[in-house]
Motif scaffolding. Structure first.
Motif, PDB file in Angstrom:
ATOM      1  N   ARG A  15       0.867  -1.181   0.000  1.00 17.11           N
ATOM      2  CA  ARG A  15       0.000   0.000   0.000  1.00 17.11           C
ATOM      3  C   ARG A  15       0.903   1.231   0.000  1.00 17.11           C
ATOM      4  O   ARG A  15       1.465   1.619   1.019  1.00 17.11           O
ATOM      5  CB  ARG A  15      -0.889  -0.017   1.242  1.00 17.11           C
ATOM      6  CG  ARG A  15      -1.840   1.166   1.305  1.00 17.11           C
ATOM      7  CD  ARG A  15      -2.827   1.026   2.444  1.00 17.11           C
ATOM      8  NE  ARG A  15      -3.739  -0.099   2.224  1.00 17.11           N
ATOM      9  CZ  ARG A  15      -4.695  -0.425   3.074  1.00 17.11           C
ATOM     10  NH1 ARG A  15      -4.884   0.253   4.187  1.00 17.11           N
ATOM     11  NH2 ARG A  15      -5.486  -1.465   2.809  1.00 17.11           N
ATOM     12  N   TRP A  16       1.006   1.837  -1.173  1.00 20.88           N
ATOM     13  CA  TRP A  16       1.958   2.936  -1.351  1.00 20.88           C
ATOM     14  C   TRP A  16       1.331   4.279  -1.010  1.00 20.88           C
ATOM     15  O   TRP A  16       0.135   4.492  -1.190  1.00 20.88           O
ATOM     16  CB  TRP A  16       2.454   2.979  -2.798  1.00 20.88           C
ATOM     17  CG  TRP A  16       3.222   1.752  -3.189  1.00 20.88           C
ATOM     18  CD1 TRP A  16       2.747   0.680  -3.892  1.00 20.88           C
ATOM     19  CD2 TRP A  16       4.580   1.460  -2.873  1.00 20.88           C
ATOM     20  NE1 TRP A  16       3.717  -0.271  -4.042  1.00 20.88           N
ATOM     21  CE2 TRP A  16       4.861   0.178  -3.420  1.00 20.88           C
ATOM     22  CE3 TRP A  16       5.579   2.126  -2.181  1.00 20.88           C
ATOM     23  CZ2 TRP A  16       6.112  -0.414  -3.303  1.00 20.88           C
ATOM     24  CZ3 TRP A  16       6.824   1.529  -2.058  1.00 20.88           C
ATOM     25  CH2 TRP A  16       7.074   0.282  -2.618  1.00 20.88           C
ATOM     26  N   VAL A  25      20.852  12.679  -5.123  1.00 19.95           N
ATOM     27  CA  VAL A  25      22.115  12.800  -5.851  1.00 19.95           C
ATOM     28  C   VAL A  25      21.958  12.465  -7.321  1.00 19.95           C
ATOM     29  O   VAL A  25      22.793  12.815  -8.140  1.00 19.95           O
ATOM     30  CB  VAL A  25      23.190  11.874  -5.216  1.00 19.95           C
ATOM     31  CG1 VAL A  25      23.615  12.386  -3.872  1.00 19.95           C
ATOM     32  CG2 VAL A  25      22.685  10.456  -5.103  1.00 19.95           C
ATOM     33  N   ARG A  26      20.872  11.759  -7.668  1.00 20.44           N
ATOM     34  CA  ARG A  26      20.643  11.391  -9.073  1.00 20.44           C
ATOM     35  C   ARG A  26      19.731  12.382  -9.785  1.00 20.44           C
ATOM     36  O   ARG A  26      19.324  12.158 -10.918  1.00 20.44           O
ATOM     37  CB  ARG A  26      20.047   9.988  -9.136  1.00 20.44           C
ATOM     38  CG  ARG A  26      20.987   8.922  -8.580  1.00 20.44           C
ATOM     39  CD  ARG A  26      20.378   7.545  -8.673  1.00 20.44           C
ATOM     40  NE  ARG A  26      21.258   6.527  -8.145  1.00 20.44           N
ATOM     41  CZ  ARG A  26      20.956   5.232  -8.081  1.00 20.44           C
ATOM     42  NH1 ARG A  26      19.775   4.810  -8.529  1.00 20.44           N
ATOM     43  NH2 ARG A  26      21.799   4.370  -7.575  1.00 20.44           N
ATOM     44  N   GLY A  27      19.380  13.445  -9.085  1.00 22.20           N
ATOM     45  CA  GLY A  27      18.523  14.447  -9.691  1.00 22.20           C
ATOM     46  C   GLY A  27      17.143  14.459  -9.076  1.00 22.20           C
ATOM     47  O   GLY A  27      16.912  13.939  -7.992  1.00 22.20           O
ATOM     48  N   VAL A  28      16.204  15.068  -9.796  1.00 21.35           N
ATOM     49  CA  VAL A  28      14.829  15.159  -9.320  1.00 21.35           C
ATOM     50  C   VAL A  28      14.108  13.851  -9.630  1.00 21.35           C
ATOM     51  O   VAL A  28      14.118  13.370 -10.760  1.00 21.35           O
ATOM     52  CB  VAL A  28      14.097  16.343  -9.991  1.00 21.35           C
ATOM     53  CG1 VAL A  28      12.662  16.428  -9.508  1.00 21.35           C
ATOM     54  CG2 VAL A  28      14.829  17.642  -9.693  1.00 21.35           C
ATOM     55  N   ARG A  29      13.473  13.254  -8.586  1.00 23.26           N
ATOM     56  CA  ARG A  29      12.761  11.993  -8.779  1.00 23.26           C
ATOM     57  C   ARG A  29      11.462  12.008  -7.979  1.00 23.26           C
ATOM     58  O   ARG A  29      11.270  12.846  -7.101  1.00 23.26           O
ATOM     59  CB  ARG A  29      13.632  10.804  -8.334  1.00 23.26           C
ATOM     60  CG  ARG A  29      14.792  10.528  -9.259  1.00 23.26           C
ATOM     61  CD  ARG A  29      15.414   9.176  -8.952  1.00 23.26           C
ATOM     62  NE  ARG A  29      16.079   9.180  -7.665  1.00 23.26           N
ATOM     63  CZ  ARG A  29      16.563   8.073  -7.064  1.00 23.26           C
ATOM     64  NH1 ARG A  29      16.417   6.903  -7.655  1.00 23.26           N
ATOM     65  NH2 ARG A  29      17.160   8.138  -5.904  1.00 23.26           N
ATOM     66  N   GLN A  30      10.623  11.065  -8.281  1.00 25.61           N
ATOM     67  CA  GLN A  30       9.343  10.894  -7.581  1.00 25.61           C
ATOM     68  C   GLN A  30       9.496   9.719  -6.613  1.00 25.61           C
ATOM     69  O   GLN A  30      10.063   8.684  -6.978  1.00 25.61           O
ATOM     70  CB  GLN A  30       8.246  10.594  -8.610  1.00 25.61           C
ATOM     71  CG  GLN A  30       6.869  10.391  -8.026  1.00 25.61           C
ATOM     72  CD  GLN A  30       5.855  10.227  -9.142  1.00 25.61           C
ATOM     73  OE1 GLN A  30       5.424  11.199  -9.750  1.00 25.61           O
ATOM     74  NE2 GLN A  30       5.490   8.987  -9.446  1.00 25.61           N
ATOM     75  N   VAL A  31       9.039   9.882  -5.390  1.00 27.77           N
ATOM     76  CA  VAL A  31       9.192   8.822  -4.405  1.00 27.77           C
ATOM     77  C   VAL A  31       7.857   8.525  -3.732  1.00 27.77           C
ATOM     78  O   VAL A  31       7.073   9.425  -3.441  1.00 27.77           O
ATOM     79  CB  VAL A  31      10.264   9.199  -3.346  1.00 27.77           C
ATOM     80  CG1 VAL A  31       9.873  10.443  -2.572  1.00 27.77           C
ATOM     81  CG2 VAL A  31      10.497   8.048  -2.388  1.00 27.77           C
ATOM     82  N   ARG A  32       7.599   7.218  -3.499  1.00 22.80           N
ATOM     83  CA  ARG A  32       6.462   6.770  -2.708  1.00 22.80           C
ATOM     84  C   ARG A  32       6.980   5.847  -1.619  1.00 22.80           C
ATOM     85  O   ARG A  32       8.020   5.188  -1.796  1.00 22.80           O
ATOM     86  CB  ARG A  32       5.450   6.038  -3.605  1.00 22.80           C
ATOM     87  CG  ARG A  32       4.744   6.960  -4.587  1.00 22.80           C
ATOM     88  CD  ARG A  32       3.568   6.269  -5.262  1.00 22.80           C
ATOM     89  NE  ARG A  32       4.008   5.330  -6.288  1.00 22.80           N
ATOM     90  CZ  ARG A  32       3.179   4.524  -6.946  1.00 22.80           C
ATOM     91  NH1 ARG A  32       1.883   4.514  -6.646  1.00 22.80           N
ATOM     92  NH2 ARG A  32       3.625   3.719  -7.888  1.00 22.80           N
ATOM     93  N   THR A  33       6.300   5.788  -0.502  1.00 19.93           N
ATOM     94  CA  THR A  33       6.749   4.972   0.625  1.00 19.93           C
ATOM     95  C   THR A  33       5.677   3.973   1.025  1.00 19.93           C
ATOM     96  O   THR A  33       4.485   4.162   0.750  1.00 19.93           O
ATOM     97  CB  THR A  33       7.091   5.857   1.838  1.00 19.93           C
ATOM     98  OG1 THR A  33       5.926   6.593   2.235  1.00 19.93           O
ATOM     99  CG2 THR A  33       8.216   6.821   1.514  1.00 19.93           C
TER     100      THR A  33
END
Length: 588
Positions: A15-16, A25-33
């Motif tokens: 369930r995200w 460090v790799r740039g702009v990213r989208q993250v879900r937990t």
């Protein structure tokens, strides 16, 4: 194994949370937990690499695991650049500070910052963290006191503020989950190797050698330990002959090496020593590269295992920033690497920036300090301040509560402290551990009266100095022994019993902290490091004394190193004053 793990599998596996755009460090990213369960861990074990390639990153946060899923963000978010905006402040940032901010914001590689005394180091680091792009950052500080101070100043949730001992303990617990620190285990290890029947002095010397080894070396050889024993004057002359046990330096070193090996074996009770907390993860290769950015503070005071730990804690493609003042390197006697700043700069192939403008010291004080450290500068708005010269005998009559008296050694401080107390002026000597060390000597002397105590102090000092005669550390050891003997003699003045001497040692030696009551603080320079006062009295006659008679001749390199450390000590002493510096001399 055929890879069956897909993005669609991950979508339904946990369930995200809603996606958030973040910068790493790799740039702009989208993250879900999400929180993991058994099925997730089964898949993780079946094909960890495939899940990592899809952006899955498990992390232990406190007592719970958190799964982060990094994905490419929408195009609009991907092109959104992070603007460089200076942190808000009521003061203007200096060009030096702005250069450091730019490195934290968008710099590459590693960085060394030489931050002189009172140059706003903590303020600069706090603001710099807010500009960093990394998700998980470590601020590695020197001791618990520094950790408490930094925690009150830095509130960025991405930053973990830890001593390197606590970082090492964290690594140990990954392998030995029930580990608990207690120095009793070191005593047990030594007794197991040396044997209960052998003299206490032998066990004491082996334990000292083990402690020095764990604070200066990582996986030493027998020859390394023999050299260390010679360097630190660790010996048992009364037990060296074969008929007395044959405990020469080689035998002591061999026993110490066995204790080091025994330290690598898990204790049945889960015990580890305080010295194990940094040394053991380095010696056993248990360090983990957990952090995207590691900032090491007070690097000039750190030993080889500590510096190794800090470097290993950073991810391979992460960044390291080493902060310190090489001219405040005054702890070589306890294992700090004398050239740690340069060593780290070369090891990391780091660029270098400086903080040279002090916001603590007034211009008159900076003029004196700049004779030792030429790049030291006063802020443009700094007050003129004052530097006054007086006779040492006048100090007690004019000093006030809230001022400080600084000395190169402890002995001159004791009579002054007692004089102030007799005048009804609150006073204390900085360093609870110093009081304990002196109390241990009093206990060993086992005197029944004050006259007997004074006689035993003189005999003890003479015997101790004879032990180190003709050794390369004679100068350092003789100065330390004489200081201890003179301090004990001074504290016995007017005492009616040995019990009163013990009580004085317990009550007079204290540490400055938030709960300290207002008083005149008397301190050696080493104990004053990190502290500051509006008005400081400096006992100038205690600095740069001539080498004692009988001291062996030093090589040009050793003499230069000695001179530099003495200059560093004086620089630290000068830069404790925020307004007025009083130079107290016996000849004034």
């Amino acid at each position: 194994m055929t890879n069956t793990i897909t993005t669609e599998t991950l979508e339904t596996l946990l369930r995200w949370s809603k996606p958030e755009v973040t910068t790493t460090v790799r740039g702009v990213r989208q993250v879900r937990t999400a929180s993991p369960h058994g099925q997730f861990w089964s898949l993780w074990r079946s094909d960890k690499v495939a899940m990592q390639n899809l952006g899955i990153s498990p992390k232990l946060e406190g007592d719970s695991w958190i799964i982060r899923w990094y994905q490419e963000p929408p195009a609009a978010a991907a092109v959104a650049a992070r603007p460089f905006v200076l942190p808000e402040t009521k003061y203007a940032w200096s060009d030096e500070q702005v250069a450091i901010f730019k490195w934290f914001h968008s710099g590459t590689g590693s960085l060394v910052v030489r931050a002189r005394a009172g140059t706003g180091k903590t303020t600069t680091i706090k603001a710099a963290f807010s500009l960093a792009r990394e998700e998980r950052m470590l601020y590695a500080v020197f001791n618990k006191k520094n950790q408490v101070e930094a925690s009150s100043a830095i509130t960025d949730p991405r930053v973990e503020i830890k001593t390197l001992h606590s970082v090492g303990f964290m690594f140990i617990q990954q392998v030995w989950p029930n580990a608990r620190p207690t120095d009793e285990v070191e005593t047990d290890r030594v007794e197991k190797v040396v044997g209960m029947q052998n003299p206490k002095e032998v066990k004491t010397q082996v334990r000292k050698l083990v402690a020095f080894a764990k604070n200066t070396l990582i996986n030493p050889t027998l020859n390394d330990l023999v050299e260390l024993a010679e360097d630190r004057d660790i010996e048992c002359p009364q037990f060296e002959e074969p008929e007395n046990g044959g405990w020469d330096r080689v035998a002591l070193s061999r026993a110490a090496l066995q204790v080091l090996e025994l330290s690598k074996v898990r204790d049945a009770q889960g015990r580890i020593s305080f010295n194990d907390m940094v040394w053991l993860p380095c010696a056993m290769n248990w360090t983990r590269s957990w952090y995207d950015l590691v900032v090491v503070d007070e690097a000039q005071d750190m030993n080889l295992p500590q510096l190794t730990m800090a470097k290993a804690a950073c991810k391979p493609h992460g960044r390291i920033c080493v902060v310190g003042d090489d001219r405040q390197a005054i702890y070589g006697f306890r294992g700090a690497v004398s050239d740690s700043m340069d060593m780290m700069r070369k090891s990391l192939n780091a660029s270098e920036l400086g903080l040279t403008i002090t916001y603590r010291c007034p211009k008159r004080v900076v003029e004196l300090a700049a004779r030792i450290v030429p790049d030291y500068k006063a802020a443009a708005a700094a007050p003129e301040g004052e530097v006054i010269s007086i006779n040492t005998s006048a100090v007690v009559n004019q000093i006030q509560v809230g001022n400080a008296i600084l000395s190169r050694s402890n002995a001159p401080l004791m009579p002054m402290c007692l004089s102030l107390l007799r005048k009804g002026i609150p006073a204390r000597i900085e360093g609870r551990d110093l009081g304990k060390a002196l109390l241990d000597i009093v206990e060993k002397l086992n005197a029944r009266s004050v006259p007997q105590f004074l006689t035993k102090v003189g005999t003890w000092a003479e015997k101790q100095m004879n032990r180190f005669m003709d050794t390369k550390n004679f100068e350092q050891k003789s100065a330390q022994i004489q200081d201890q003997a003179d301090t004990l003699t001074a504290i016995a003045e007017g005492a009616s019993s040995v019990t009163e001497i013990k009580n004085r040692l317990t009550s007079l030696f204290q540490d400055t902290d938030a709960s300290s009551k207002p008083a005149v603080v008397l301190s050696t320079t080493h104990k004053a490091k990190g502290l500051e006062w509006t008005k400081v009295y400096l006992l100038t006659s205690t600095f740069n004394k001539k080498r004692p008679a009988g001291a062996p001749q030093l090589s040009p390199e050793a003499e230069a190193a000695r001179a530099k450390e003495e200059a560093n000590v004086y620089y630290v002493a000068l830069t404790r004053a925020k307004a007025t510096l009083v130079l107290a001399s016996d000849t004034q």
